[in-house]
Scaffold this motif. Sequence first.
Motif, PDB file in Angstrom:
ATOM      1  N   LYS A   7      30.198  44.060  35.328  1.00  0.00           N
ATOM      2  CA  LYS A   7      30.686  42.679  35.273  1.00  0.00           C
ATOM      3  C   LYS A   7      31.462  42.282  36.518  1.00  0.00           C
ATOM      4  N   PHE A   8      31.952  43.251  37.286  1.00  0.00           N
ATOM      5  CA  PHE A   8      32.675  42.917  38.517  1.00  0.00           C
ATOM      6  C   PHE A   8      31.766  42.236  39.539  1.00  0.00           C
ATOM      7  N   THR A   9      30.467  42.409  39.412  1.00  0.00           N
ATOM      8  CA  THR A   9      29.540  41.824  40.391  1.00  0.00           C
ATOM      9  C   THR A   9      29.344  40.333  40.166  1.00  0.00           C
ATOM     10  N   ARG A  10      29.825  39.815  39.045  1.00  0.00           N
ATOM     11  CA  ARG A  10      29.631  38.394  38.709  1.00  0.00           C
ATOM     12  C   ARG A  10      30.890  37.631  39.078  1.00  0.00           C
TER      13      ARG A  10
ATOM     14  N   LEU B  55      36.805  38.056  32.473  1.00  0.00           N
ATOM     15  CA  LEU B  55      36.944  39.484  32.764  1.00  0.00           C
ATOM     16  C   LEU B  55      38.410  39.857  32.979  1.00  0.00           C
ATOM     17  N   LEU B  56      39.145  38.954  33.614  1.00  0.00           N
ATOM     18  CA  LEU B  56      40.552  39.191  33.887  1.00  0.00           C
ATOM     19  C   LEU B  56      41.363  39.384  32.606  1.00  0.00           C
ATOM     20  N   GLU B  57      40.886  38.834  31.510  1.00  0.00           N
ATOM     21  CA  GLU B  57      41.597  38.906  30.234  1.00  0.00           C
ATOM     22  C   GLU B  57      41.232  40.140  29.407  1.00  0.00           C
ATOM     23  N   GLN B  58      40.275  40.932  29.887  1.00  0.00           N
ATOM     24  CA  GLN B  58      39.863  42.129  29.144  1.00  0.00           C
ATOM     25  C   GLN B  58      40.993  43.168  29.108  1.00  0.00           C
ATOM     26  N   PRO B  59      41.220  43.797  27.949  1.00  0.00           N
ATOM     27  CA  PRO B  59      42.308  44.776  27.838  1.00  0.00           C
ATOM     28  C   PRO B  59      42.208  45.921  28.849  1.00  0.00           C
ATOM     29  N   LYS B  60      41.001  46.321  29.196  1.00  0.00           N
ATOM     30  CA  LYS B  60      40.827  47.458  30.112  1.00  0.00           C
ATOM     31  C   LYS B  60      40.538  46.991  31.538  1.00  0.00           C
ATOM     32  N   PHE B  61      40.872  45.716  31.833  1.00  0.00           N
ATOM     33  CA  PHE B  61      40.571  45.201  33.166  1.00  0.00           C
ATOM     34  C   PHE B  61      41.229  46.034  34.265  1.00  0.00           C
ATOM     35  N   ARG B  62      42.530  46.310  34.114  1.00  0.00           N
ATOM     36  CA  ARG B  62      43.254  46.985  35.194  1.00  0.00           C
ATOM     37  C   ARG B  62      42.695  48.369  35.440  1.00  0.00           C
ATOM     38  N   ALA B  63      42.407  49.105  34.365  1.00  0.00           N
ATOM     39  CA  ALA B  63      41.840  50.448  34.528  1.00  0.00           C
ATOM     40  C   ALA B  63      40.468  50.366  35.193  1.00  0.00           C
ATOM     41  N   ALA B  64      39.663  49.382  34.780  1.00  0.00           N
ATOM     42  CA  ALA B  64      38.331  49.234  35.357  1.00  0.00           C
ATOM     43  C   ALA B  64      38.408  48.839  36.835  1.00  0.00           C
ATOM     44  N   TYR B  65      39.375  47.991  37.172  1.00  0.00           N
ATOM     45  CA  TYR B  65      39.572  47.590  38.569  1.00  0.00           C
ATOM     46  C   TYR B  65      39.981  48.801  39.423  1.00  0.00           C
ATOM     47  N   ASP B  66      40.903  49.626  38.908  1.00  0.00           N
ATOM     48  CA  ASP B  66      41.298  50.836  39.633  1.00  0.00           C
ATOM     49  C   ASP B  66      40.099  51.771  39.808  1.00  0.00           C
ATOM     50  N   PHE B  67      39.266  51.833  38.793  1.00  0.00           N
ATOM     51  CA  PHE B  67      38.056  52.659  38.852  1.00  0.00           C
ATOM     52  C   PHE B  67      37.122  52.135  39.947  1.00  0.00           C
ATOM     53  N   LEU B  68      36.973  50.824  40.029  1.00  0.00           N
ATOM     54  CA  LEU B  68      36.149  50.203  41.074  1.00  0.00           C
ATOM     55  C   LEU B  68      36.705  50.535  42.457  1.00  0.00           C
ATOM     56  N   GLN B  69      38.028  50.516  42.591  1.00  0.00           N
ATOM     57  CA  GLN B  69      38.645  50.867  43.869  1.00  0.00           C
ATOM     58  C   GLN B  69      38.316  52.304  44.277  1.00  0.00           C
ATOM     59  N   LEU B  70      38.402  53.228  43.322  1.00  0.00           N
ATOM     60  CA  LEU B  70      38.069  54.615  43.617  1.00  0.00           C
ATOM     61  C   LEU B  70      36.618  54.749  44.063  1.00  0.00           C
ATOM     62  N   ARG B  71      35.737  54.018  43.399  1.00  0.00           N
ATOM     63  CA  ARG B  71      34.323  54.059  43.779  1.00  0.00           C
ATOM     64  C   ARG B  71      34.134  53.558  45.212  1.00  0.00           C
ATOM     65  N   ALA B  72      34.832  52.477  45.557  1.00  0.00           N
ATOM     66  CA  ALA B  72      34.699  51.912  46.906  1.00  0.00           C
ATOM     67  C   ALA B  72      35.250  52.870  47.959  1.00  0.00           C
ATOM     68  N   GLU B  73      36.331  53.563  47.639  1.00  0.00           N
ATOM     69  CA  GLU B  73      36.936  54.488  48.591  1.00  0.00           C
ATOM     70  C   GLU B  73      36.022  55.659  48.932  1.00  0.00           C
ATOM     71  N   THR B  74      35.107  55.973  48.038  1.00  0.00           N
ATOM     72  CA  THR B  74      34.214  57.121  48.255  1.00  0.00           C
ATOM     73  C   THR B  74      32.762  56.687  48.466  1.00  0.00           C
ATOM     74  N   GLY B  75      32.539  55.422  48.780  1.00  0.00           N
ATOM     75  CA  GLY B  75      31.197  54.953  49.108  1.00  0.00           C
ATOM     76  C   GLY B  75      30.352  54.586  47.919  1.00  0.00           C
ATOM     77  N   GLY B  76      30.944  54.450  46.740  1.00  0.00           N
ATOM     78  CA  GLY B  76      30.167  54.159  45.540  1.00  0.00           C
ATOM     79  C   GLY B  76      30.181  52.705  45.124  1.00  0.00           C
ATOM     80  N   ALA B  77      30.909  51.859  45.844  1.00  0.00           N
ATOM     81  CA  ALA B  77      30.947  50.425  45.536  1.00  0.00           C
ATOM     82  C   ALA B  77      31.242  49.662  46.822  1.00  0.00           C
ATOM     83  N   ASP B  78      30.959  48.383  46.816  1.00  0.00           N
ATOM     84  CA  ASP B  78      31.121  47.533  47.992  1.00  0.00           C
ATOM     85  C   ASP B  78      32.615  47.237  48.211  1.00  0.00           C
ATOM     86  N   PRO B  79      33.188  47.629  49.339  1.00  0.00           N
ATOM     87  CA  PRO B  79      34.605  47.329  49.598  1.00  0.00           C
ATOM     88  C   PRO B  79      34.892  45.834  49.599  1.00  0.00           C
TER      89      PRO B  79
END
Length: 459
Positions: free
Chosen positions: A375-378, A387-411
């Motif tokens: 859903k972050f791609t939309r 999406l911002l109102e989802q209970p697990k938004f912050r955890a999912a956002y941190d997860f996206l950051q980790l993916r980007a730091e290691t080449g797994g998501a678009d910075p």
Amino acid sequence: MFSFFRRIFSPPGTAVEAAPVAPHSSNAPRIYARAEHCISRAQISENALKVLLRLKKADFEAYLVGGCVRDLLLGREPKDFDVATNASPEQVKQIFRNCRIIGRRFRLAHVFFGREIIEVATFRGSEAEAPDQQVVHEDGRLLRDNVFGTLEEDVWRRDFTVNALYYNIRDFSVVDFTGGMSDHSAGVLKLIGDPQQRYREDPVRMLRAVRFAVKLSFSLHPDTEQPIYELTDLLKSIPSARLYDEVLKLFLAGYGVQTFEMLRHYGLFAILFPDTDRCLASQEQDFPRLFVIRALENSDARFNDGKTLTPYFLLAALLWEPLTVSAQQRIDHGENETLAYQNAANEVLGRQVKITAMPRHITQSIRDVWFLQQKFTRTVGSRPFRLLEQPKFRAAYDFLQLRAETGGADPELVAWWTGFQEADEDERHRMTAPPKGGGKPRARKTGRYRSRSKQPNSQ
């Protein structure tokens, strides 16, 4: 870190330095008087002292034992204080009204002081004296053991020599039957008794060996280390609920990276997370291992900063690569992307809970973090606001950051979401407005950010 691993690892075939500690040695214990050790009553929990002194007053033997003694000798503050005594659980309960007897495999007395619990264990005796009180599985595992005995017998039932040191409240000495003080000074972790037999009695001791070696920066004695390479499969007989508890102890205590490396060295990680281990083996130099290491570093940093750790976040990271591999295989066979990820999640988590019995609320949180990644791609219209109102938004956002730091998501996607969170309402509406000209916004890819040509097939 590399010097640390050179110290605690030794390859199969390493020469044995000394014979393992033999049970029921005829040697008398070495008594270290108060002047010969660094433990002070000022370092001991007030409630633990109350338990020791009241047992002493009732004419029972009473000792601090185990990890608390080991940690006090290292100058660390123990997490728990455990007491060993010749009083039976029922006798302990008679002395302390705030006491509850627990356990089936080992009956213990818990003495409650508000939030602090002092665990009181009766000396365990020799299995030869009361075989009817033991239940042993055909593979050698000890399923129930309520044989009570003396201090001298109790020593030989403990696991490692550095965990078999007894602090005597009567004269403030340390009693050592196994050479634990010498091993403690040398930084060596050594099993008491025959290592093969001790691991067969309780295969979780292999995980404990890794955990203590990393936590204490000790090396494994060759006799203690060698059998691990050949006995890893014994862990498959351990109940999945117990293995889940062990995983939390291994990875959520501030030294997850070193623990991960050591578990892999001995082949233990492959038993705990077989799907992840297969992905790591086939893509050792690429995204999966970097992502796992970064997630573990993140958890270690949070622990050392005193921040809250949520098990589901790290577990989601450990199982992310098996999820994406399975989902991509389904997509390649024509399955809808959303459905592919849902079915892959069912498949991966279904296998994992049979090994480590994650509670339902944990697996649901893992799914939430995983599915929000798509859903972050939309980034157009009302979806980012929802999406911002989802209970697990912050955890999912941190997860996206980790993916980007290691080449797994678009910075750039991470940067967009960082800006969106910090923007005011007007700016958020400008950021999510459809492109001029009425064209349909192009969806971003949800898979790995790196080119597929750089990603070798994992299966």
